[in-house]
Design an enzyme around this catalytic site. Structure first.
Site, PDB file in Angstrom:
ATOM      1  N   SER A 135       0.848  -1.195   0.000  1.00  0.00           N
ATOM      2  CA  SER A 135       0.000   0.000   0.000  1.00  0.00           C
ATOM      3  C   SER A 135       0.879   1.238   0.000  1.00  0.00           C
ATOM      4  O   SER A 135       2.063   1.180   0.379  1.00  0.00           O
ATOM      5  CB  SER A 135      -0.877  -0.006   1.255  1.00  0.00           C
ATOM      6  OG  SER A 135      -1.486   1.249   1.475  1.00  0.00           O
ATOM      7  N   TYR A 148      -3.122  -1.202   9.924  1.00  0.00           N
ATOM      8  CA  TYR A 148      -3.020  -1.510   8.491  1.00  0.00           C
ATOM      9  C   TYR A 148      -1.632  -1.117   7.968  1.00  0.00           C
ATOM     10  O   TYR A 148      -0.963  -1.910   7.293  1.00  0.00           O
ATOM     11  CB  TYR A 148      -4.120  -0.733   7.776  1.00  0.00           C
ATOM     12  CG  TYR A 148      -4.219  -0.907   6.291  1.00  0.00           C
ATOM     13  CD1 TYR A 148      -4.897  -1.995   5.732  1.00  0.00           C
ATOM     14  CD2 TYR A 148      -3.678   0.040   5.416  1.00  0.00           C
ATOM     15  CE1 TYR A 148      -5.017  -2.125   4.348  1.00  0.00           C
ATOM     16  CE2 TYR A 148      -3.791  -0.089   4.049  1.00  0.00           C
ATOM     17  CZ  TYR A 148      -4.467  -1.174   3.516  1.00  0.00           C
ATOM     18  OH  TYR A 148      -4.583  -1.300   2.157  1.00  0.00           O
TER      19      TYR A 148
HETATM   20  P1  NAD Z   1     -11.718  -5.206  -1.378  1.00  0.00           P
HETATM   21  O1  NAD Z   1     -12.160  -5.072   0.028  1.00  0.00           O
HETATM   22  O2  NAD Z   1     -12.701  -4.959  -2.462  1.00  0.00           O
HETATM   23  O3  NAD Z   1     -11.067  -6.637  -1.668  1.00  0.00           O
HETATM   24  C1  NAD Z   1     -10.408  -7.383  -0.681  1.00  0.00           C
HETATM   25  C2  NAD Z   1     -10.636  -8.850  -0.989  1.00  0.00           C
HETATM   26  O4  NAD Z   1      -9.913  -9.617  -0.013  1.00  0.00           O
HETATM   27  C3  NAD Z   1     -12.124  -9.254  -0.868  1.00  0.00           C
HETATM   28  O5  NAD Z   1     -12.502 -10.039  -1.963  1.00  0.00           O
HETATM   29  C4  NAD Z   1     -12.162 -10.035   0.427  1.00  0.00           C
HETATM   30  O6  NAD Z   1     -13.183 -11.029   0.496  1.00  0.00           O
HETATM   31  C5  NAD Z   1     -10.769 -10.659   0.431  1.00  0.00           C
HETATM   32  N1  NAD Z   1     -10.384 -11.121   1.766  1.00  0.00           N
HETATM   33  C6  NAD Z   1     -10.519 -10.482   2.958  1.00  0.00           C
HETATM   34  N2  NAD Z   1     -10.101 -11.258   3.952  1.00  0.00           N
HETATM   35  C7  NAD Z   1      -9.675 -12.435   3.388  1.00  0.00           C
HETATM   36  C8  NAD Z   1      -9.116 -13.631   3.899  1.00  0.00           C
HETATM   37  N3  NAD Z   1      -8.911 -13.801   5.214  1.00  0.00           N
HETATM   38  N4  NAD Z   1      -8.777 -14.596   3.021  1.00  0.00           N
HETATM   39  C9  NAD Z   1      -8.973 -14.427   1.695  1.00  0.00           C
HETATM   40  N5  NAD Z   1      -9.522 -13.332   1.155  1.00  0.00           N
HETATM   41  C10 NAD Z   1      -9.856 -12.342   1.998  1.00  0.00           C
HETATM   42  O7  NAD Z   1     -10.498  -4.169  -1.505  1.00  0.00           O
HETATM   43  P2  NAD Z   1      -9.334  -4.013  -2.612  1.00  0.00           P
HETATM   44  O8  NAD Z   1      -9.044  -2.586  -2.745  1.00  0.00           O
HETATM   45  O9  NAD Z   1      -9.623  -4.789  -3.843  1.00  0.00           O
HETATM   46  O10 NAD Z   1      -8.104  -4.664  -1.814  1.00  0.00           O
HETATM   47  C11 NAD Z   1      -7.137  -5.477  -2.439  1.00  0.00           C
HETATM   48  C12 NAD Z   1      -5.784  -5.239  -1.808  1.00  0.00           C
HETATM   49  O11 NAD Z   1      -5.352  -3.909  -2.117  1.00  0.00           O
HETATM   50  C13 NAD Z   1      -5.762  -5.328  -0.281  1.00  0.00           C
HETATM   51  O12 NAD Z   1      -4.572  -5.982   0.131  1.00  0.00           O
HETATM   52  C14 NAD Z   1      -5.732  -3.889   0.159  1.00  0.00           C
HETATM   53  O13 NAD Z   1      -5.165  -3.738   1.440  1.00  0.00           O
HETATM   54  C15 NAD Z   1      -4.902  -3.278  -0.932  1.00  0.00           C
HETATM   55  N6  NAD Z   1      -5.040  -1.833  -1.087  1.00  0.00           N
HETATM   56  C16 NAD Z   1      -6.237  -1.260  -1.348  1.00  0.00           C
HETATM   57  C17 NAD Z   1      -6.325   0.117  -1.498  1.00  0.00           C
HETATM   58  C18 NAD Z   1      -7.628   0.820  -1.807  1.00  0.00           C
HETATM   59  O14 NAD Z   1      -7.693   2.060  -1.709  1.00  0.00           O
HETATM   60  N7  NAD Z   1      -8.670   0.137  -2.213  1.00  0.00           N
HETATM   61  C19 NAD Z   1      -5.171   0.898  -1.389  1.00  0.00           C
HETATM   62  C20 NAD Z   1      -3.954   0.270  -1.109  1.00  0.00           C
HETATM   63  C21 NAD Z   1      -3.888  -1.091  -0.975  1.00  0.00           C
END
Ligand code: NAD
Length: 256
Positions: A135, A148
């Site tokens: 991130s 986080y």
């Molecule tokens: P999201 O919440 O839409 O997707 C997260 C996915 O992870 C979901 O499908 C959820 O069911 C799955 N998940 C959660 N816990 C789990 C577990 N224990 N085992 C397996 N799957 C699990 O959000 P996103 O933005 O698509 O997130 C994807 C990645 O990107 C994450 O690691 C998040 O931290 C990172 N991220 C997101 C952002 C943002 O602004 N959206 C920014 C930086 C990093």
């Protein structure tokens, strides 16, 4: 010719958001994708649409990882790509964070990434790739997301060490560091069937217009293209590195 022809790539947290777009793009580029998540209904529907394999994988459970790798190998005979994408976010000041909440985030974000490397790398073909999802908060602080941010900083440590330890097998390990991306994590309206999702996306764009030099929130499809680069031969001489994808947010602040 697709950029991932013949490759078998497991994507965690692939039922929605960035993981879903990575699964879609990788399948379009010729990969056999293994869609892994705890959201079974959504994950199965996506896998069916893509002609992919779905596995229930809670990334914090070591036995789930063993079963997922076995299923991938049974279906495709090999595994040579991993996207550690699953993650969760909790908002709290550090001094107000219950230990249970801290450990819950560590379990998914940090332990999940560790178990992915530990389980998949030994089963992986030489020349494979691992992309860990860190991130923007892996490379700078942000108030109210301390738990986080701690786990995302840890993911960069895991990435660098894994890159060093797996290089002799030509397994490359890199990390992506997204800024704000328009998924359910940053835009929870996406999870509310009655919400005005497009209106909320516009509101987020307005917010990030002031914060981010490129003037908008990022799209999960844009992150998927970076994950593709790091999973394909296009990045053949790159390992152990964090890649920030944030619309210029980290570049600094503007005073006018
Ligand atoms: P999201 O919440 O839409 O997707 C997260 C996915 O992870 C979901 O499908 C959820 O069911 C799955 N998940 C959660 N816990 C789990 C577990 N224990 N085992 C397996 N799957 C699990 O959000 P996103 O933005 O698509 O997130 C994807 C990645 O990107 C994450 O690691 C998040 O931290 C990172 N991220 C997101 C952002 C943002 O602004 N959206 C920014 C930086 C990093």
């Amino acid at each position: 010719m697709g950029k991932l022809d013949g490759r078998v790539v497991l994507v965690t947290g692939a039922a929605r958001g960035q993981g879903e777009q990575e699964a879609r793009l990788f399948a379009a580029e010729g990969a056999s994708v293994v869609v892994a998540d705890v959201l079974d209904e959504q994950g199965k529907a996506l896998a069916e649409e893509l002609g992919a394999l779905y596995v229930h994988l809670d990334v914090g459970e070591e036995e789930n990882w063993g079963a997922a790798v076995a299923a991938a190998k049974e279906a495709h005979g090999r595994i040579d790509g991993l996207i550690n994408n699953a993650g969760i976010l909790r908002f709290n000041a550090l001094v107000d964070t219950p230990l249970d909440e801290f450990m819950q985030v560590v379990r998914v974000n940090q332990v999940g990434c560790f178990l992915g490397i530990k389980t998949v790398a030994p089963a992986m073909e030489d020349g494979g790739t691992i992309v860990n999802t860190a991130s923007y908060t892996a490379v700078t602080g942000m108030a109210a997301v301390g738990t986080y941010a701690a786990t995302k900083h840890a993911i960069l440590g895991l990435t660098r060490v894994a890159a060093l330890e797996l290089a002799h097998r030509h397994i490359r390990v890199n990390a992506i560091c997204p800024g704000a991306i328009d998924t359910a994590m940053s835009n929870p309206a996406q999870l509310d069937p009655n919400a005005d999702v497009e209106g909320m996306s516009r509101a987020l764009d307005e917010l990030y217009r002031k914060l981010v030099p490129l003037g908008r929130i990022g799209r999960p499809e844009e992150v998927a293209r970076l994950a593709l680069f790091l999973t394909s031969e296009d990045s053949s001489y790159i390992t152990g590195q964090p890649f920030v994808i944030d619309g210029g947010w980290l570049a600094g602040v503007s005073v006018i």
